[in-house]
Design an enzyme around this catalytic site. Structure first.
Site, PDB file in Angstrom:
ATOM      1  N   TYR A  14       4.787  10.518  -8.636  1.00 12.80           N
ATOM      2  CA  TYR A  14       5.183  10.251  -7.259  1.00 12.80           C
ATOM      3  C   TYR A  14       3.978  10.441  -6.356  1.00 12.80           C
ATOM      4  O   TYR A  14       3.424  11.531  -6.262  1.00 12.80           O
ATOM      5  CB  TYR A  14       6.346  11.134  -6.775  1.00 12.80           C
ATOM      6  CG  TYR A  14       6.660  10.731  -5.340  1.00 12.80           C
ATOM      7  CD1 TYR A  14       7.461   9.628  -5.080  1.00 12.80           C
ATOM      8  CD2 TYR A  14       6.060  11.375  -4.263  1.00 12.80           C
ATOM      9  CE1 TYR A  14       7.679   9.185  -3.788  1.00 12.80           C
ATOM     10  CE2 TYR A  14       6.267  10.930  -2.965  1.00 12.80           C
ATOM     11  CZ  TYR A  14       7.074   9.836  -2.739  1.00 12.80           C
ATOM     12  OH  TYR A  14       7.262   9.385  -1.459  1.00 12.80           O
TER      13      TYR A  14
ATOM     14  N   ARG B  24      14.474   7.820 -10.946  1.00 18.49           N
ATOM     15  CA  ARG B  24      15.660   7.980 -10.100  1.00 18.49           C
ATOM     16  C   ARG B  24      15.703   6.771  -9.195  1.00 18.49           C
ATOM     17  O   ARG B  24      14.679   6.258  -8.781  1.00 18.49           O
ATOM     18  CB  ARG B  24      15.542   9.253  -9.264  1.00 18.49           C
ATOM     19  CG  ARG B  24      16.237  10.442  -9.894  1.00 18.49           C
ATOM     20  CD  ARG B  24      16.036  11.670  -9.047  1.00 18.49           C
ATOM     21  NE  ARG B  24      16.412  11.432  -7.669  1.00 18.49           N
ATOM     22  CZ  ARG B  24      15.738  11.936  -6.631  1.00 18.49           C
ATOM     23  NH1 ARG B  24      14.685  12.673  -6.816  1.00 18.49           N
ATOM     24  NH2 ARG B  24      16.137  11.707  -5.407  1.00 18.49           N
TER      25      ARG B  24
ATOM     26  N   ARG C 110      12.508  26.558  10.601  1.00 20.24           N
ATOM     27  CA  ARG C 110      11.569  26.707  11.714  1.00 20.24           C
ATOM     28  C   ARG C 110      12.227  27.463  12.849  1.00 20.24           C
ATOM     29  O   ARG C 110      13.278  27.048  13.324  1.00 20.24           O
ATOM     30  CB  ARG C 110      11.165  25.337  12.239  1.00 20.24           C
ATOM     31  CG  ARG C 110      10.291  24.604  11.289  1.00 20.24           C
ATOM     32  CD  ARG C 110       9.859  23.299  11.915  1.00 20.24           C
ATOM     33  NE  ARG C 110       9.186  22.501  10.902  1.00 20.24           N
ATOM     34  CZ  ARG C 110       8.919  21.227  11.034  1.00 20.24           C
ATOM     35  NH1 ARG C 110       9.243  20.598  12.135  1.00 20.24           N
ATOM     36  NH2 ARG C 110       8.305  20.582  10.061  1.00 20.24           N
TER      37      ARG C 110
ATOM     38  N   ASP D  70       2.675   9.816  -2.380  1.00 12.77           N
ATOM     39  CA  ASP D  70       2.860   9.320  -1.022  1.00 12.77           C
ATOM     40  C   ASP D  70       1.777   8.278  -0.776  1.00 12.77           C
ATOM     41  O   ASP D  70       0.790   8.206  -1.520  1.00 12.77           O
ATOM     42  CB  ASP D  70       2.744  10.470  -0.009  1.00 12.77           C
ATOM     43  CG  ASP D  70       4.097  11.142   0.237  1.00 12.77           C
ATOM     44  OD1 ASP D  70       5.126  10.448   0.137  1.00 12.77           O
ATOM     45  OD2 ASP D  70       4.108  12.358   0.537  1.00 12.77           O
TER      46      ASP D  70
ATOM     47  N   GLU E 232      21.718   3.787   2.481  1.00 17.24           N
ATOM     48  CA  GLU E 232      21.093   4.162   1.204  1.00 17.24           C
ATOM     49  C   GLU E 232      22.081   4.918   0.338  1.00 17.24           C
ATOM     50  O   GLU E 232      22.725   5.859   0.805  1.00 17.24           O
ATOM     51  CB  GLU E 232      19.880   5.076   1.447  1.00 17.24           C
ATOM     52  CG  GLU E 232      18.716   4.355   2.060  1.00 17.24           C
ATOM     53  CD  GLU E 232      17.464   5.221   2.130  1.00 17.24           C
ATOM     54  OE1 GLU E 232      16.576   4.858   2.895  1.00 17.24           O
ATOM     55  OE2 GLU E 232      17.388   6.250   1.431  1.00 17.24           O
TER      56      GLU E 232
ATOM     57  N   ARG F 205      22.051   8.161   3.599  1.00 15.55           N
ATOM     58  CA  ARG F 205      21.540   8.048   4.966  1.00 15.55           C
ATOM     59  C   ARG F 205      21.570   6.608   5.430  1.00 15.55           C
ATOM     60  O   ARG F 205      21.729   5.679   4.633  1.00 15.55           O
ATOM     61  CB  ARG F 205      20.144   8.637   5.095  1.00 15.55           C
ATOM     62  CG  ARG F 205      19.100   8.022   4.221  1.00 15.55           C
ATOM     63  CD  ARG F 205      17.723   8.651   4.494  1.00 15.55           C
ATOM     64  NE  ARG F 205      16.691   7.864   3.864  1.00 15.55           N
ATOM     65  CZ  ARG F 205      15.396   8.004   4.078  1.00 15.55           C
ATOM     66  NH1 ARG F 205      14.963   8.924   4.908  1.00 15.55           N
ATOM     67  NH2 ARG F 205      14.511   7.230   3.475  1.00 15.55           N
TER      68      ARG F 205
HETATM   69  P1  FAD Z   1       3.746  -0.299  -5.817  1.00 20.55           P
HETATM   70  O1  FAD Z   1       3.846  -0.408  -4.361  1.00 20.55           O
HETATM   71  O2  FAD Z   1       4.979  -0.170  -6.598  1.00 20.55           O
HETATM   72  O3  FAD Z   1       2.932  -1.571  -6.358  1.00 20.55           O
HETATM   73  C1  FAD Z   1       2.927  -1.959  -7.711  1.00 20.55           C
HETATM   74  C2  FAD Z   1       2.980  -3.479  -7.764  1.00 20.55           C
HETATM   75  O4  FAD Z   1       2.779  -3.905  -9.112  1.00 20.55           O
HETATM   76  C3  FAD Z   1       4.317  -4.037  -7.316  1.00 20.55           C
HETATM   77  O5  FAD Z   1       4.139  -4.979  -6.286  1.00 20.55           O
HETATM   78  C4  FAD Z   1       4.862  -4.717  -8.583  1.00 20.55           C
HETATM   79  O6  FAD Z   1       5.594  -5.911  -8.315  1.00 20.55           O
HETATM   80  C5  FAD Z   1       3.584  -5.028  -9.337  1.00 20.55           C
HETATM   81  N1  FAD Z   1       3.800  -5.174 -10.770  1.00 20.55           N
HETATM   82  C6  FAD Z   1       4.440  -4.328 -11.611  1.00 20.55           C
HETATM   83  N2  FAD Z   1       4.451  -4.830 -12.867  1.00 20.55           N
HETATM   84  C7  FAD Z   1       3.787  -6.017 -12.812  1.00 20.55           C
HETATM   85  C8  FAD Z   1       3.497  -7.031 -13.765  1.00 20.55           C
HETATM   86  N3  FAD Z   1       3.859  -6.925 -15.062  1.00 20.55           N
HETATM   87  N4  FAD Z   1       2.830  -8.115 -13.357  1.00 20.55           N
HETATM   88  C9  FAD Z   1       2.456  -8.276 -12.069  1.00 20.55           C
HETATM   89  N5  FAD Z   1       2.714  -7.357 -11.113  1.00 20.55           N
HETATM   90  C10 FAD Z   1       3.378  -6.249 -11.494  1.00 20.55           C
HETATM   91  N6  FAD Z   1       5.191   7.313   0.904  1.00 20.55           N
HETATM   92  C11 FAD Z   1       4.838   7.825   2.119  1.00 20.55           C
HETATM   93  O7  FAD Z   1       3.664   8.167   2.334  1.00 20.55           O
HETATM   94  N7  FAD Z   1       5.776   7.930   3.125  1.00 20.55           N
HETATM   95  C12 FAD Z   1       7.074   7.558   2.963  1.00 20.55           C
HETATM   96  O8  FAD Z   1       7.882   7.670   3.893  1.00 20.55           O
HETATM   97  C13 FAD Z   1       7.457   7.035   1.679  1.00 20.55           C
HETATM   98  N8  FAD Z   1       8.738   6.646   1.460  1.00 20.55           N
HETATM   99  C14 FAD Z   1       9.100   6.201   0.221  1.00 20.55           C
HETATM  100  C15 FAD Z   1      10.435   5.840   0.001  1.00 20.55           C
HETATM  101  C16 FAD Z   1      10.843   5.404  -1.255  1.00 20.55           C
HETATM  102  C17 FAD Z   1      12.280   5.018  -1.486  1.00 20.55           C
HETATM  103  C18 FAD Z   1       9.899   5.361  -2.321  1.00 20.55           C
HETATM  104  C19 FAD Z   1      10.313   4.963  -3.701  1.00 20.55           C
HETATM  105  C20 FAD Z   1       8.572   5.688  -2.098  1.00 20.55           C
HETATM  106  C21 FAD Z   1       8.146   6.114  -0.828  1.00 20.55           C
HETATM  107  N9  FAD Z   1       6.814   6.407  -0.571  1.00 20.55           N
HETATM  108  C22 FAD Z   1       6.472   6.923   0.661  1.00 20.55           C
HETATM  109  C23 FAD Z   1       5.764   6.219  -1.607  1.00 20.55           C
HETATM  110  C24 FAD Z   1       5.090   4.809  -1.554  1.00 20.55           C
HETATM  111  O9  FAD Z   1       6.060   3.827  -1.739  1.00 20.55           O
HETATM  112  C25 FAD Z   1       4.008   4.715  -2.652  1.00 20.55           C
HETATM  113  O10 FAD Z   1       3.009   5.658  -2.416  1.00 20.55           O
HETATM  114  C26 FAD Z   1       3.317   3.340  -2.770  1.00 20.55           C
HETATM  115  O11 FAD Z   1       4.177   2.269  -2.652  1.00 20.55           O
HETATM  116  C27 FAD Z   1       2.611   3.261  -4.118  1.00 20.55           C
HETATM  117  O12 FAD Z   1       1.822   2.098  -4.209  1.00 20.55           O
HETATM  118  P2  FAD Z   1       1.444   1.495  -5.626  1.00 20.55           P
HETATM  119  O13 FAD Z   1       0.471   0.397  -5.366  1.00 20.55           O
HETATM  120  O14 FAD Z   1       1.056   2.556  -6.566  1.00 20.55           O
HETATM  121  O15 FAD Z   1       2.818   0.924  -6.233  1.00 20.55           O
END
Ligand code: FAD
Length: 371
Positions: A351, A246, A173, A353, A303, A277
């Site tokens: 992946y 990862r 930028r 967000d 981390e 970080r």
């Molecule tokens: P999850 O939040 O993983 O929910 C899935 C749930 O299913 C979990 O609670 C798990 O315990 C449950 N589950 C799995 N298997 C079973 C089973 N057999 N029985 C019962 N329950 C089960 N997004 C952003 O917009 N901004 C950010 O800054 C950002 N930072 C991130 C940083 C990291 C390190 C990571 C990994 C991701 C980040 N994200 C960020 C992305 C964000 O975390 C995801 O978009 C969001 O959490 C996805 O929601 P989900 O419901 O799909 O999955």
């Protein structure tokens, strides 16, 4: 008999459950963890909402999603402006005029551009590896101080040994703008993500510490349809092989001081510092408690990039050919399961967000819960 059994109390599952309930459906949510909110879970330690599964900053250009999510929480004006620490030298991120002024002493965008172009010229042919690719984009100085060590820690390999395609762009930028995300809407839900998820799940039956796959027959018998947001390969008992992720490891510490680094995120861009970080969680909410008082202590998380092995917490799907192909095979099996909808970052091995996962859940609602 419930209309829907939702497996996973993360954002995808919670949004689906909320919408199903609001359309008059009966819903049961189960999660194997002892808490709701999935990976956006925050835990309150000494008044600080700690982002347990990694720092989460909400940012989106999608007005529909922003209007939707702000029903459940008030968002603060947090703007992500990370700082890079290279052997004690501090730089603004993403690369902008503050960064260039500190590195080269340049004052104007023109001077900065000239300097970058001079340095980029070092690479003449097609970049053969990540190092050459990065230098061809931002020049050697920025590469050496701000890209090299960080990337090597992330991938556990020398930049010369990494393929160039990993870095397609390195945004530069020529303005004094430290706002990392170029998003129209950005912030942190005041009071933490867990509270926001509690509001989404308000009035919905949730059973924690309940692993769906370990109680599958029994739980399947309780509902007409299932929304499964766990790992797709686990659902099929890894019959075709294991999808890879990862991983990241967090070391979290409560410190008896009020201010450790003065910013939510500081990236350590040298190779020698073992962590990538440090997150200081209180700055996501400006160091204040819910009543606006300054918090006397602080919580930090270091981390570390770490190798993932089956059984570890899955974080980022690996978007390579091998895993992409394996996912496609699992997807065929998933499509044949009439009673089950696979969704979310683990169910779709994608992946997402937070704004994208909310959007995906709302699209799923539209498809399956048409009025
Ligand atoms: P999850 O939040 O993983 O929910 C899935 C749930 O299913 C979990 O609670 C798990 O315990 C449950 N589950 C799995 N298997 C079973 C089973 N057999 N029985 C019962 N329950 C089960 N997004 C952003 O917009 N901004 C950010 O800054 C950002 N930072 C991130 C940083 C990291 C390190 C990571 C990994 C991701 C980040 N994200 C960020 C992305 C964000 O975390 C995801 O978009 C969001 O959490 C996805 O929601 P989900 O419901 O799909 O999955």
């Amino acid at each position: 008999m419930y209309d829907y059994l939702v497996v996973g109390a993360g954002l995808y599952g919670a949004v689906f459950a909320h919408e199903a309930k609001s359309k008059g459906k009966s819903v049961l949510v189960v999660d194997k963890r002892s808490n709701i909110a999935g990976n956006v879970y925050t835990e309150n330690i000494e008044g600080i909402n700690v982002h347990v599964y990694g720092a989460h900053i909400f940012h989106t250009n999608n007005k529909k999603v922003w209007n939707y999510i702000t029903q459940f929480a008030e968002f603060n004006r947090f703007t992500n402006s990370p700082v890079a620490n290279y052997k004690g030298e501090l730089y603004s991120m993403p690369f902008n005029m503050y960064t260039f002024n500190k590195i080269w002493g340049v004052e104007t965008p023109e001077e900065a551009e000239t300097k970058i172009n001079e340095q980029r010229a070092e690479i003449t042919g097609e970049p053969k590896n990540l190092e050459e690719q990065a230098i061809s984009l931002v020049g050697r100085d920025i590469f050496e101080k701000l890209v090299k060590g960080y990337t090597e820690k992330q991938w556990g390999r020398d930049c010369k040994e990494l393929p160039s395609f990993i870095i397609k762009r390195l945004p530069v930028r020529l303005t004094f703008d430290n706002n990392y995300f170029n998003a129209l809407y950005q912030g942190i839900p005041m009071g933490g993500y867990t509270k926001m998820l509690e509001n989404i799940l308000d009035g919905i039956e949730v059973r924690l510490n309940t692993d769906y796959l370990e109680n599958k027959a029994e739980l399947d018998a309780t509902a007409k349809k299932i929304v499964y947001t766990g790992p797709i390969d686990a659902y099929f008992n890894y019959s075709l092989g294991t999808l890879e992720y990862r991983s990241v490891r967090f070391e979290t510490e409560l410190l008896e001081k009020s201010n450790f680094q003065g910013n939510a995120a500081v990236n350590y861009t040298d190779r020698e510092t073992p962590w990538t970080r440090i997150i200081e969680h209180k700055w996501f909410e400006f160091g204040k408690d819910e009543d606006g008082n300054d918090l006397p202590k602080t919580v930090i998380s270091r981390e570390y990039s770490s190798e993932w092995k089956p059984g570890d917490e899955p974080y980022y799907p690996v978007n390579d050919e091998k895993n992409g192909k394996l996912y496609e095979e699992y997807k065929k099996l998933a499509d044949a399961e009439d009673k089950v909808i696979f969704g979310g970052r683990l169910g779709e091995y994608k992946y997402y967000d937070m704004d994208q996962v909310i959007d995906a859940a709302l699209t799923c609602v539209k498809t399956y819960l048409a009025d």
